[in-house]
Design an enzyme around this catalytic site. Structure first.
Site, PDB file in Angstrom:
ATOM      1  N   GLU A 142      -2.671 -14.929 -17.357  1.00  0.00           N
ATOM      2  CA  GLU A 142      -3.620 -15.539 -16.418  1.00  0.00           C
ATOM      3  C   GLU A 142      -4.175 -16.833 -17.006  1.00  0.00           C
TER       4      GLU A 142
ATOM      5  N   ASP B 284      -4.037 -17.336   7.694  1.00  0.00           N
ATOM      6  CA  ASP B 284      -3.723 -17.978   6.409  1.00  0.00           C
ATOM      7  C   ASP B 284      -3.465 -19.471   6.555  1.00  0.00           C
TER       8      ASP B 284
ATOM      9  N   ALA C 235      -5.679 -10.276   5.963  1.00  0.00           N
ATOM     10  CA  ALA C 235      -5.219  -9.866   7.285  1.00  0.00           C
ATOM     11  C   ALA C 235      -6.379  -9.691   8.261  1.00  0.00           C
TER      12      ALA C 235
ATOM     13  N   LYS D 172       0.832  -1.218   0.000  1.00  0.00           N
ATOM     14  CA  LYS D 172       0.000   0.000   0.000  1.00  0.00           C
ATOM     15  C   LYS D 172       0.864   1.264   0.000  1.00  0.00           C
TER      16      LYS D 172
ATOM     17  N   HIS E 121     -23.633  15.097   1.364  1.00  0.00           N
ATOM     18  CA  HIS E 121     -23.443  15.513  -0.022  1.00  0.00           C
ATOM     19  C   HIS E 121     -22.392  16.611  -0.091  1.00  0.00           C
TER      20      HIS E 121
ATOM     21  N   GLY F 180      -4.258 -12.223 -10.293  1.00  0.00           N
ATOM     22  CA  GLY F 180      -5.004 -12.176  -9.037  1.00  0.00           C
ATOM     23  C   GLY F 180      -4.708 -10.861  -8.340  1.00  0.00           C
ATOM     24  N   VAL F 181      -4.880 -10.862  -7.020  1.00  0.00           N
ATOM     25  CA  VAL F 181      -4.765  -9.615  -6.275  1.00  0.00           C
ATOM     26  C   VAL F 181      -3.346  -9.053  -6.321  1.00  0.00           C
ATOM     27  N   ILE F 182      -2.338  -9.929  -6.122  1.00  0.00           N
ATOM     28  CA  ILE F 182      -0.956  -9.442  -6.132  1.00  0.00           C
ATOM     29  C   ILE F 182      -0.561  -8.989  -7.538  1.00  0.00           C
TER      30      ILE F 182
ATOM     31  N   GLY G 101      -0.968 -17.495  -6.152  1.00  0.00           N
ATOM     32  CA  GLY G 101      -1.574 -17.949  -4.904  1.00  0.00           C
ATOM     33  C   GLY G 101      -0.522 -18.252  -3.849  1.00  0.00           C
TER      34      GLY G 101
HETATM   35  P1  FAD Z   1       1.413 -14.059   8.500  1.00  0.00           P
HETATM   36  O1  FAD Z   1       1.180 -12.636   8.343  1.00  0.00           O
HETATM   37  O2  FAD Z   1       2.022 -14.803   7.353  1.00  0.00           O
HETATM   38  O3  FAD Z   1       2.362 -14.234   9.779  1.00  0.00           O
HETATM   39  C1  FAD Z   1       2.858 -15.468  10.160  1.00  0.00           C
HETATM   40  C2  FAD Z   1       4.124 -15.231  10.979  1.00  0.00           C
HETATM   41  O4  FAD Z   1       4.494 -16.448  11.626  1.00  0.00           O
HETATM   42  C3  FAD Z   1       5.322 -14.818  10.126  1.00  0.00           C
HETATM   43  O5  FAD Z   1       6.003 -13.750  10.732  1.00  0.00           O
HETATM   44  C4  FAD Z   1       6.182 -16.067  10.097  1.00  0.00           C
HETATM   45  O6  FAD Z   1       7.558 -15.794   9.888  1.00  0.00           O
HETATM   46  C5  FAD Z   1       5.908 -16.608  11.499  1.00  0.00           C
HETATM   47  N1  FAD Z   1       6.205 -18.038  11.653  1.00  0.00           N
HETATM   48  C6  FAD Z   1       5.899 -19.058  10.815  1.00  0.00           C
HETATM   49  N2  FAD Z   1       6.304 -20.221  11.335  1.00  0.00           N
HETATM   50  C7  FAD Z   1       6.897 -19.937  12.531  1.00  0.00           C
HETATM   51  C8  FAD Z   1       7.503 -20.716  13.541  1.00  0.00           C
HETATM   52  N3  FAD Z   1       7.575 -22.050  13.452  1.00  0.00           N
HETATM   53  N4  FAD Z   1       8.016 -20.089  14.622  1.00  0.00           N
HETATM   54  C9  FAD Z   1       7.948 -18.734  14.752  1.00  0.00           C
HETATM   55  N5  FAD Z   1       7.360 -17.950  13.828  1.00  0.00           N
HETATM   56  C10 FAD Z   1       6.833 -18.548  12.736  1.00  0.00           C
HETATM   57  N6  FAD Z   1      -4.351  -8.930   3.169  1.00  0.00           N
HETATM   58  C11 FAD Z   1      -5.235  -7.948   3.385  1.00  0.00           C
HETATM   59  O7  FAD Z   1      -6.191  -8.142   4.136  1.00  0.00           O
HETATM   60  N7  FAD Z   1      -5.094  -6.704   2.818  1.00  0.00           N
HETATM   61  C12 FAD Z   1      -4.069  -6.433   1.977  1.00  0.00           C
HETATM   62  O8  FAD Z   1      -3.965  -5.312   1.469  1.00  0.00           O
HETATM   63  C13 FAD Z   1      -3.137  -7.452   1.704  1.00  0.00           C
HETATM   64  N8  FAD Z   1      -2.102  -7.219   0.890  1.00  0.00           N
HETATM   65  C14 FAD Z   1      -1.193  -8.214   0.658  1.00  0.00           C
HETATM   66  C15 FAD Z   1      -0.167  -7.966  -0.228  1.00  0.00           C
HETATM   67  C16 FAD Z   1       0.761  -8.951  -0.508  1.00  0.00           C
HETATM   68  C17 FAD Z   1       1.889  -8.658  -1.481  1.00  0.00           C
HETATM   69  C18 FAD Z   1       0.663 -10.220   0.146  1.00  0.00           C
HETATM   70  C19 FAD Z   1       1.680 -11.303  -0.108  1.00  0.00           C
HETATM   71  C20 FAD Z   1      -0.369 -10.475   1.028  1.00  0.00           C
HETATM   72  C21 FAD Z   1      -1.317  -9.487   1.278  1.00  0.00           C
HETATM   73  N9  FAD Z   1      -2.388  -9.704   2.133  1.00  0.00           N
HETATM   74  C22 FAD Z   1      -3.308  -8.716   2.340  1.00  0.00           C
HETATM   75  C23 FAD Z   1      -2.575 -10.998   2.823  1.00  0.00           C
HETATM   76  C24 FAD Z   1      -2.078 -10.895   4.281  1.00  0.00           C
HETATM   77  O9  FAD Z   1      -0.720 -10.495   4.281  1.00  0.00           O
HETATM   78  C25 FAD Z   1      -2.246 -12.236   4.984  1.00  0.00           C
HETATM   79  O10 FAD Z   1      -3.572 -12.689   4.853  1.00  0.00           O
HETATM   80  C26 FAD Z   1      -1.912 -12.099   6.462  1.00  0.00           C
HETATM   81  O11 FAD Z   1      -0.590 -11.660   6.638  1.00  0.00           O
HETATM   82  C27 FAD Z   1      -2.100 -13.429   7.179  1.00  0.00           C
HETATM   83  O12 FAD Z   1      -1.820 -13.236   8.526  1.00  0.00           O
HETATM   84  P2  FAD Z   1      -1.332 -14.434   9.454  1.00  0.00           P
HETATM   85  O13 FAD Z   1      -1.210 -13.853  10.810  1.00  0.00           O
HETATM   86  O14 FAD Z   1      -2.207 -15.622   9.264  1.00  0.00           O
HETATM   87  O15 FAD Z   1       0.097 -14.867   8.881  1.00  0.00           O
HETATM   88  P1  NAI Z   2      -4.703 -15.010  -6.102  1.00  0.00           P
HETATM   89  O1  NAI Z   2      -5.346 -16.267  -5.698  1.00  0.00           O
HETATM   90  O2  NAI Z   2      -5.350 -13.726  -5.784  1.00  0.00           O
HETATM   91  O3  NAI Z   2      -4.470 -15.000  -7.670  1.00  0.00           O
HETATM   92  C1  NAI Z   2      -3.725 -15.987  -8.318  1.00  0.00           C
HETATM   93  C2  NAI Z   2      -4.075 -15.955  -9.789  1.00  0.00           C
HETATM   94  O4  NAI Z   2      -3.155 -16.767 -10.475  1.00  0.00           O
HETATM   95  C3  NAI Z   2      -5.465 -16.495 -10.076  1.00  0.00           C
HETATM   96  O5  NAI Z   2      -6.161 -15.631 -10.935  1.00  0.00           O
HETATM   97  C4  NAI Z   2      -5.181 -17.850 -10.722  1.00  0.00           C
HETATM   98  O6  NAI Z   2      -6.170 -18.232 -11.658  1.00  0.00           O
HETATM   99  C5  NAI Z   2      -3.855 -17.573 -11.403  1.00  0.00           C
HETATM  100  N1  NAI Z   2      -3.051 -18.746 -11.640  1.00  0.00           N
HETATM  101  C6  NAI Z   2      -2.868 -19.821 -10.840  1.00  0.00           C
HETATM  102  N2  NAI Z   2      -2.019 -20.697 -11.403  1.00  0.00           N
HETATM  103  C7  NAI Z   2      -1.636 -20.166 -12.583  1.00  0.00           C
HETATM  104  C8  NAI Z   2      -0.780 -20.591 -13.634  1.00  0.00           C
HETATM  105  N3  NAI Z   2      -0.101 -21.742 -13.547  1.00  0.00           N
HETATM  106  N4  NAI Z   2      -0.630 -19.794 -14.707  1.00  0.00           N
HETATM  107  C9  NAI Z   2      -1.276 -18.617 -14.796  1.00  0.00           C
HETATM  108  N5  NAI Z   2      -2.130 -18.164 -13.842  1.00  0.00           N
HETATM  109  C10 NAI Z   2      -2.294 -18.926 -12.752  1.00  0.00           C
HETATM  110  O7  NAI Z   2      -3.228 -15.096  -5.502  1.00  0.00           O
HETATM  111  P2  NAI Z   2      -2.098 -13.996  -5.349  1.00  0.00           P
HETATM  112  O8  NAI Z   2      -2.336 -12.845  -6.248  1.00  0.00           O
HETATM  113  O9  NAI Z   2      -0.832 -14.751  -5.431  1.00  0.00           O
HETATM  114  O10 NAI Z   2      -2.285 -13.505  -3.870  1.00  0.00           O
HETATM  115  C11 NAI Z   2      -2.299 -14.465  -2.805  1.00  0.00           C
HETATM  116  C12 NAI Z   2      -3.263 -14.068  -1.759  1.00  0.00           C
HETATM  117  O11 NAI Z   2      -2.741 -12.983  -0.997  1.00  0.00           O
HETATM  118  C13 NAI Z   2      -4.591 -13.534  -2.291  1.00  0.00           C
HETATM  119  O12 NAI Z   2      -5.469 -14.570  -2.594  1.00  0.00           O
HETATM  120  C14 NAI Z   2      -5.081 -12.723  -1.157  1.00  0.00           C
HETATM  121  O13 NAI Z   2      -5.731 -13.551  -0.256  1.00  0.00           O
HETATM  122  C15 NAI Z   2      -3.802 -12.181  -0.547  1.00  0.00           C
HETATM  123  N6  NAI Z   2      -3.633 -10.798  -0.984  1.00  0.00           N
HETATM  124  C16 NAI Z   2      -4.581  -9.884  -0.636  1.00  0.00           C
HETATM  125  C17 NAI Z   2      -4.482  -8.588  -1.040  1.00  0.00           C
HETATM  126  C18 NAI Z   2      -5.562  -7.637  -0.682  1.00  0.00           C
HETATM  127  O14 NAI Z   2      -6.362  -7.958   0.184  1.00  0.00           O
HETATM  128  N7  NAI Z   2      -5.649  -6.472  -1.279  1.00  0.00           N
HETATM  129  C19 NAI Z   2      -3.367  -8.105  -1.828  1.00  0.00           C
HETATM  130  C20 NAI Z   2      -2.443  -9.163  -2.190  1.00  0.00           C
HETATM  131  C21 NAI Z   2      -2.574 -10.453  -1.750  1.00  0.00           C
END
Ligand code: FAD
Ligand code: NAI
Length: 484
Positions: free
Chosen positions: A223, A331, A339, A62, A463, A202-204, A290
């Site tokens: 995709e 997750d 999150a 963000k 408004h 997807g989202v990323i 994913g």
């Molecule tokens: P995590 O955030 O993955 O935290 C798990 C933690 O546990 C990590 O620090 C890991 O190192 C630690 N851990 C793992 N195993 C061990 C162990 N054995 N001992 C000690 N520590 C350990 N979600 C949104 O809602 N809004 C967004 O805008 C958004 N943007 C995203 C953008 C990107 C690029 C990505 C990749 C994800 C995004 N997400 C977003 C998804 C979001 O980041 C995850 O859904 C969220 O972080 C999950 O939270 P969690 O607490 O389950 O796990």
């Molecule tokens: P995603 O599930 O959002 O998208 C993955 C995309 O890849 C899908 O459209 C799928 O059809 C495609 N795909 C899968 N296998 C493929 C292949 N072999 N070739 C071509 N396309 C293929 O997963 P992404 O973007 O990796 O993000 C992971 C997760 O992280 C999201 O599902 C979301 O939960 C979280 N996230 C959330 C954000 C937010 O809330 N704004 C931002 C970024 C990530």
């Protein structure tokens, strides 16, 4: 490992992402003796609580989305407002340093919250093992923590597993974060690639593709599915795709990825699309197809935890695993990888441990894609409702008819509300447009209180605001929109 016989903890949380650290705070607020363990570190080895979300997810993405949007506006969006400036130049190093500072500030904020709530934070890797000297039951899972010196052994009546997820690689193609990038590498490039390939729309793919396109890269997204953003409402996804393509994002749907070869000169991706075999040549390739749950490597097997066929820790609707006193959230378990879903589960589990009626409403978790226009929704899509045989009425309202959106100069998109034909209960709200990420909160609240579209239509909205488009869409359910 040094075996300690401390006072038994009430709760040991493994993982300090949004799920784990929030669970720990709520547990401590409820008077439970709590520790939280996390192994994330900065490149120079400093503990960095906050998980994926803080370190390589929500927060840095963000920050870069905001910075790149300013850059894009300065380059293309200000002229029509009569603000004429020289074409902006990019200081990517400064943009990245700012992003890193926002991340560090968030890490520090979480450490402060641990101290404030008297939560013991242990920076290190935790593994689970089972006590053999006690009957099975709460407290028989022991958490070993690899902290220096000598390690620690914690005993807790309850263990909350919140180990999160990791990026899924393409089969046989490892992330090197140089040419083949996961989210981690894609958030930390030191130069704008001329040609950026992304696998997965997807989202990323959409968010990080937008960042680098705004900063000047030519972005191609491949995709697999023939339908764009299948998790969103079809009408909204169609309009979003139009907007993204107009901005220059080259999205190619229905492709099958073949050989991927990375070398010093760049990456080539062979794929089969609608026009037959093709090749994408790019400087860097982001693989965003994913994520997979982190359910291995910390003793799940050793303690007999049930893992489902997709690798998630199996839980019931209250996040209980098959082991007494062991819970799992975020997750690591079924449901959307978001999150705020992880946070809600963390709070609910802490409350259940404290004997309260914790509740996470999985049916009303909002989803947001932070592109421009933003895409946000809650509840079901029109196709899902029709497939389930629900009779619904649909109200839509375009931002082009909203005064605030026109005044701001960004009137792309629409609001769509789906309501039950008989009861008028709102079953889904879908928004495409600037500010959708904030607007969706009103819809979530309305649905949490099981509001009807008539309730929303009769609520006064200031408004001129974009929120009036929500009210107008609610009026449109009854065919009585005022401004369209
Ligand atoms: P995590 O955030 O993955 O935290 C798990 C933690 O546990 C990590 O620090 C890991 O190192 C630690 N851990 C793992 N195993 C061990 C162990 N054995 N001992 C000690 N520590 C350990 N979600 C949104 O809602 N809004 C967004 O805008 C958004 N943007 C995203 C953008 C990107 C690029 C990505 C990749 C994800 C995004 N997400 C977003 C998804 C979001 O980041 C995850 O859904 C969220 O972080 C999950 O939270 P969690 O607490 O389950 O796990
Ligand atoms: P995603 O599930 O959002 O998208 C993955 C995309 O890849 C899908 O459209 C799928 O059809 C495609 N795909 C899968 N296998 C493929 C292949 N072999 N070739 C071509 N396309 C293929 O997963 P992404 O973007 O990796 O993000 C992971 C997760 O992280 C999201 O599902 C979301 O939960 C979280 N996230 C959330 C954000 C937010 O809330 N704004 C931002 C970024 C990530």
């Amino acid at each position: 490992m040094t075996e300690e016989t401390p006072q038994i903890l009430d709760v040991a949380v493994i993982g300090a992402g949004p799920g784990g650290y929030t669970a720990a705070i709520r547990a401590a607020q409820l008077g439970l003796r709590t520790a939280c363990i996390d192994d994330w570190t900065t490149t120079d080895g400093q503990p960095a609580p906050g998980g994926t979300c803080t370190n390589v997810g929500c927060i840095p993405s963000k920050a870069l989305l905001q910075s790149s949007e300013y850059f894009d506006h300065a380059a293309h969006g200000l002229g029509e407002h009569g603000v004429v400036c020289a074409p902006p130049t990019l200081d990517l190093g400064r943009m990245m340093a700012r992003k890193d500072a926002v991340v560090r500030q968030t890490n520090d904020g979480i450490r402060y919250l641990f101290r404030k709530n008297k939560i013991e934070f242990l920076a290190g890797r935790a593994t689970l093992r089972r006590r053999t000297d006690a009957p099975a039951g709460p407290g028989d899972c022991v958490v070993e923590v690899a902290v220096e010196p000598g390690g620690r052994v914690l005993r807790a009546r309850n263990v909350i597993l919140a180990t999160g997820s990791s990026p899924r690689p393409l089969p046989g193609i490892a992330f090197d974060e140089r040419r083949i990038l996961s989210n981690r590498g894609a958030l930390a490039l030191d130069a704008v690639p001329q040609r950026l390939g992304i696998i997965g729309a997807g989202v990323i793919g959409l968010e990080l593709g937008s960042v680098w396109r705004r900063l000047g890269a030519q972005v191609t997204v491949l995709e697999a599915l023939p339908q764009f953003l299948g998790i969103a409402d079809e009408q909204i996804a169609r309009e979003a795709l139009k907007a993204f393509r107009k901005q220059g994002l080259d999205v190619r749907l229905g492709v099958q990825i073949g050989a991927v070869e990375a070398g010093d000169a760049g990456v080539s991706v062979a794929y089969r699309g609608g026009d037959g075999d093709a090749m994408l040549a790019c400087d860097r390739l982001v693989v965003a197809i994913g994520r997979v749950p982190n359910s291995g490597g910390w003793g799940a097997d050793a303690v007999g935890l049930t893992i489902d066929a997709r690798g998630f820790v199996a839980v019931d609707e209250d996040c209980r695993t098959n082991l007494a006193g062991v819970w799992a959230i975020g997750d690591l378990v079924r449901g959307p990888m978001l999150a705020h879903k992880a946070e809600d589960e963390g709070v609910a589990v802490a409350e259940r441990i404290a004997g309260k009626a914790g509740h996470a409403d999985l049916a009303r978790i909002p989803s947001v894609v932070y592109t421009d226009p933003e895409i946000a929704w809650v509840g079901q899509t029109e196709a899902q409702l029709r497939a389930a045989g629900r009779a619904v009425r649909v109200g839509t309202f375009p931002f082009s008819a909203n005064g605030r959106a026109r005044a701001a100069g960004n009137a792309v998109g629409l609001v769509k509300i789906l309501a039950d034909e008989t009861t008028d209960e709102i079953l889904g709200v879908h928004i495409l447009g600037a500010g959708a990420s904030e607007l969706i909160a009103e819809a979530v609240t309305a649905m949490a209180f099981r509001a009807s579209s008539e309730d929303l239509a009769r609520t006064c909205h200031a408004h001129p605001t974009r929120s009036e488009a929500l009210r107008e869409a609610a009026l449109a359910v009854d065919r009585r929109a005022l401004n369209f």
